[in-house]
Motif scaffolding. Structure first.
Motif, PDB file in Angstrom:
ATOM      1  N   THR A  14      13.163  -7.004  53.790  1.00  0.00           N
ATOM      2  CA  THR A  14      14.279  -6.054  53.741  1.00  0.00           C
ATOM      3  C   THR A  14      15.004  -6.163  52.404  1.00  0.00           C
ATOM      4  OG1 THR A  14      14.573  -6.149  56.132  1.00  0.00           O
ATOM      5  CG2 THR A  14      16.459  -5.375  54.842  1.00  0.00           C
ATOM      6  N   ILE A  15      15.236  -7.382  51.965  1.00  0.00           N
ATOM      7  CA  ILE A  15      15.932  -7.610  50.696  1.00  0.00           C
ATOM      8  C   ILE A  15      15.092  -7.087  49.527  1.00  0.00           C
ATOM      9  CG2 ILE A  15      16.771  -9.400  49.108  1.00  0.00           C
ATOM     10  CD1 ILE A  15      17.568 -11.019  51.668  1.00  0.00           C
ATOM     11  N   ILE A  16      13.778  -7.349  49.562  1.00  0.00           N
ATOM     12  CA  ILE A  16      12.897  -6.864  48.485  1.00  0.00           C
ATOM     13  C   ILE A  16      12.905  -5.333  48.440  1.00  0.00           C
ATOM     14  CG2 ILE A  16      10.466  -6.644  47.778  1.00  0.00           C
ATOM     15  CD1 ILE A  16      11.609  -9.277  46.934  1.00  0.00           C
ATOM     16  N   LYS A  17      12.860  -4.678  49.612  1.00  0.00           N
ATOM     17  CA  LYS A  17      12.901  -3.207  49.646  1.00  0.00           C
ATOM     18  C   LYS A  17      14.209  -2.688  49.056  1.00  0.00           C
ATOM     19  CE  LYS A  17       9.743  -2.568  53.505  1.00  0.00           C
ATOM     20  NZ  LYS A  17       9.594  -2.286  54.925  1.00  0.00           N
ATOM     21  N   THR A  18      15.301  -3.363  49.371  1.00  0.00           N
ATOM     22  CA  THR A  18      16.598  -2.972  48.819  1.00  0.00           C
ATOM     23  C   THR A  18      16.614  -3.179  47.311  1.00  0.00           C
ATOM     24  OG1 THR A  18      17.677  -3.593  50.892  1.00  0.00           O
ATOM     25  CG2 THR A  18      19.087  -3.359  48.961  1.00  0.00           C
ATOM     26  N   CYS A  19      16.035  -4.295  46.857  1.00  0.00           N
ATOM     27  CA  CYS A  19      15.952  -4.562  45.416  1.00  0.00           C
ATOM     28  C   CYS A  19      15.171  -3.461  44.719  1.00  0.00           C
ATOM     29  CB  CYS A  19      15.273  -5.912  45.169  1.00  0.00           C
ATOM     30  SG  CYS A  19      16.261  -7.337  45.643  1.00  0.00           S
ATOM     31  N   HIS A  20      14.080  -3.046  45.333  1.00  0.00           N
ATOM     32  CA  HIS A  20      13.254  -1.968  44.779  1.00  0.00           C
ATOM     33  C   HIS A  20      14.087  -0.696  44.607  1.00  0.00           C
ATOM     34  CE1 HIS A  20      10.028   0.984  44.398  1.00  0.00           C
ATOM     35  NE2 HIS A  20      10.550   1.617  45.426  1.00  0.00           N
ATOM     36  N   LYS A  21      14.808  -0.318  45.652  1.00  0.00           N
ATOM     37  CA  LYS A  21      15.628   0.904  45.587  1.00  0.00           C
ATOM     38  C   LYS A  21      16.709   0.786  44.518  1.00  0.00           C
ATOM     39  CE  LYS A  21      14.919   2.108  50.432  1.00  0.00           C
ATOM     40  NZ  LYS A  21      15.472   2.023  51.775  1.00  0.00           N
ATOM     41  N   LEU A  22      17.339  -0.381  44.446  1.00  0.00           N
ATOM     42  CA  LEU A  22      18.408  -0.582  43.475  1.00  0.00           C
ATOM     43  C   LEU A  22      17.863  -0.554  42.045  1.00  0.00           C
ATOM     44  CD1 LEU A  22      21.450  -1.068  43.243  1.00  0.00           C
ATOM     45  CD2 LEU A  22      20.979  -3.526  43.304  1.00  0.00           C
ATOM     46  N   LEU A  23      16.712  -1.168  41.836  1.00  0.00           N
ATOM     47  CA  LEU A  23      16.094  -1.151  40.507  1.00  0.00           C
ATOM     48  C   LEU A  23      15.750   0.272  40.097  1.00  0.00           C
ATOM     49  CD1 LEU A  23      14.866  -2.698  38.073  1.00  0.00           C
ATOM     50  CD2 LEU A  23      12.714  -2.732  39.342  1.00  0.00           C
ATOM     51  N   GLN A  24      15.159   1.042  41.011  1.00  0.00           N
ATOM     52  CA  GLN A  24      14.798   2.430  40.706  1.00  0.00           C
ATOM     53  C   GLN A  24      16.035   3.250  40.351  1.00  0.00           C
ATOM     54  OE1 GLN A  24      11.770   2.838  39.998  1.00  0.00           O
ATOM     55  NE2 GLN A  24      10.595   3.624  41.718  1.00  0.00           N
ATOM     56  N   LYS A  25      17.128   2.964  41.043  1.00  0.00           N
ATOM     57  CA  LYS A  25      18.350   3.756  40.863  1.00  0.00           C
ATOM     58  C   LYS A  25      19.144   3.324  39.627  1.00  0.00           C
ATOM     59  CE  LYS A  25      22.582   4.946  43.365  1.00  0.00           C
ATOM     60  NZ  LYS A  25      23.386   4.680  44.560  1.00  0.00           N
ATOM     61  N   LYS A  26      19.283   2.011  39.406  1.00  0.00           N
ATOM     62  CA  LYS A  26      20.202   1.529  38.377  1.00  0.00           C
ATOM     63  C   LYS A  26      19.554   0.825  37.196  1.00  0.00           C
ATOM     64  CE  LYS A  26      24.472   1.056  40.897  1.00  0.00           C
ATOM     65  NZ  LYS A  26      25.650   0.232  41.057  1.00  0.00           N
ATOM     66  N   GLY A  27      18.352   0.338  37.358  1.00  0.00           N
ATOM     67  CA  GLY A  27      17.732  -0.443  36.282  1.00  0.00           C
ATOM     68  C   GLY A  27      18.203  -1.883  36.312  1.00  0.00           C
ATOM     69  N   ILE A  28      17.741  -2.664  35.340  1.00  0.00           N
ATOM     70  CA  ILE A  28      18.056  -4.101  35.383  1.00  0.00           C
ATOM     71  C   ILE A  28      19.439  -4.425  34.837  1.00  0.00           C
ATOM     72  CG2 ILE A  28      15.719  -5.016  35.399  1.00  0.00           C
ATOM     73  CD1 ILE A  28      15.852  -5.324  32.417  1.00  0.00           C
ATOM     74  N   THR A  29      20.008  -3.557  34.032  1.00  0.00           N
ATOM     75  CA  THR A  29      21.314  -3.847  33.442  1.00  0.00           C
ATOM     76  C   THR A  29      22.394  -3.981  34.502  1.00  0.00           C
ATOM     77  OG1 THR A  29      20.613  -2.515  31.561  1.00  0.00           O
ATOM     78  CG2 THR A  29      22.915  -3.139  31.635  1.00  0.00           C
ATOM     79  N   ASP A  30      22.404  -3.075  35.473  1.00  0.00           N
ATOM     80  CA  ASP A  30      23.436  -3.085  36.514  1.00  0.00           C
ATOM     81  C   ASP A  30      22.939  -3.677  37.830  1.00  0.00           C
ATOM     82  OD1 ASP A  30      25.271  -1.811  34.803  1.00  0.00           O
ATOM     83  OD2 ASP A  30      24.360   0.125  35.246  1.00  0.00           O
ATOM     84  N   PHE A  31      21.859  -4.409  37.782  1.00  0.00           N
ATOM     85  CA  PHE A  31      21.261  -4.986  38.989  1.00  0.00           C
ATOM     86  C   PHE A  31      22.001  -6.267  39.357  1.00  0.00           C
ATOM     87  CE2 PHE A  31      18.246  -7.434  41.407  1.00  0.00           C
ATOM     88  CZ  PHE A  31      17.534  -6.496  42.131  1.00  0.00           C
ATOM     89  N   VAL A  36      22.794  -6.044  46.198  1.00  0.00           N
ATOM     90  CA  VAL A  36      21.610  -6.100  47.061  1.00  0.00           C
ATOM     91  C   VAL A  36      22.011  -6.564  48.456  1.00  0.00           C
ATOM     92  CG1 VAL A  36      19.443  -7.338  47.495  1.00  0.00           C
ATOM     93  CG2 VAL A  36      19.919  -6.426  45.215  1.00  0.00           C
ATOM     94  N   ALA A  37      22.832  -7.599  48.515  1.00  0.00           N
ATOM     95  CA  ALA A  37      23.296  -8.127  49.813  1.00  0.00           C
ATOM     96  C   ALA A  37      24.079  -7.056  50.571  1.00  0.00           C
ATOM     97  CB  ALA A  37      24.152  -9.366  49.599  1.00  0.00           C
TER      98      ALA A  37
END
Length: 195
Positions: A14-31, A36-37
């Motif tokens: 679940t956390i990895i899927k959320t990380c994937h969505k967040l990375l796609q949306k924001k990139g690594i700068t705002d990750f 994620v939590a």
């Protein structure tokens, strides 16, 4: 915030899927793992029970990116009757991946790491091995004597450079308008010029 429903054993996924969505949306700068939590509906501490730190998560995401790229390139059918077409399609798959997944691409190729995990090293090597095998197939089928490893490095430099131009500059867009071709049509021309 509403808590996500998951089975305890699936929290890491679940956390990895959320990380994937967040990375796609924001990139690594705002990750951030705090976001994620929150998006996963768990406490910040729960994330750290599964991952050491943000760097570990980013390495896992990077390895997922390399696996995906390798999988896409593996699907390009080797064509003995038209090896040029195979070579061009192999390169176009790389460029399409970069254009469609810019944040993954940046994470995979523009993040320097001093001590990579074994998982990430393996994913990188497997992805590159597909290109090397593809170049060996291409050269053998064309009865060319070039070293397939050197040829693979040339091919990678070509598609990687063009992908970076697409993501980091306006140049492909402006040339695209001037030449009345899409970025991918221009990429195809470049790959054909190379062979």
């Amino acid at each position: 915030m509403k808590r996500a429903s998951y089975h305890h054993g699936n929290l890491k996924n679940t956390i990895i899927k959320t990380c994937h969505k967040l990375l796609q949306k924001k990139g690594i700068t705002d990750f951030s793992l705090r976001e994620v939590a929150n998006l996963s509906g768990v406490s910040h501490a729960a994330v750290y029970r599964h991952f050491q730190d943000k760097e570990e998560v980013l390495e896992i995401l990077s390895s997922i990116g390399f696996d995906k790229l390798g999988s896409l390139q593996k699907k390009v059918p080797q064509n003995k009757t038209n090896p040029d077409e195979y070579f061009v399609k192999l390169g176009l798959v790389y460029i399409q991946f970069a254009i469609k997944n810019p944040n993954y691409y940046r994470l995979m190729f523009q993040t320097k790491r001093s001590n990579e995990s074994l998982i990430l090293k393996r994913s990188k090597l497997k992805s590159y091995a597909i290109l090397v095998r593809g170049c060996r197939f291409y050269l053998k089928t064309k009865r060319k004597k070039e070293n397939h490893r050197s040829f693979a490095l040339m091919a990678w430099s070509l598609v990687h450079g063009y992908s970076n131009l697409c993501l980091e500059t306006e140049f492909p867009d402006t040339e695209s308008k001037t030449l009345n071709k899409s970025k991918l049509e221009m990429a195809e021309d470049i790959l054909r010029f190379a062979i």
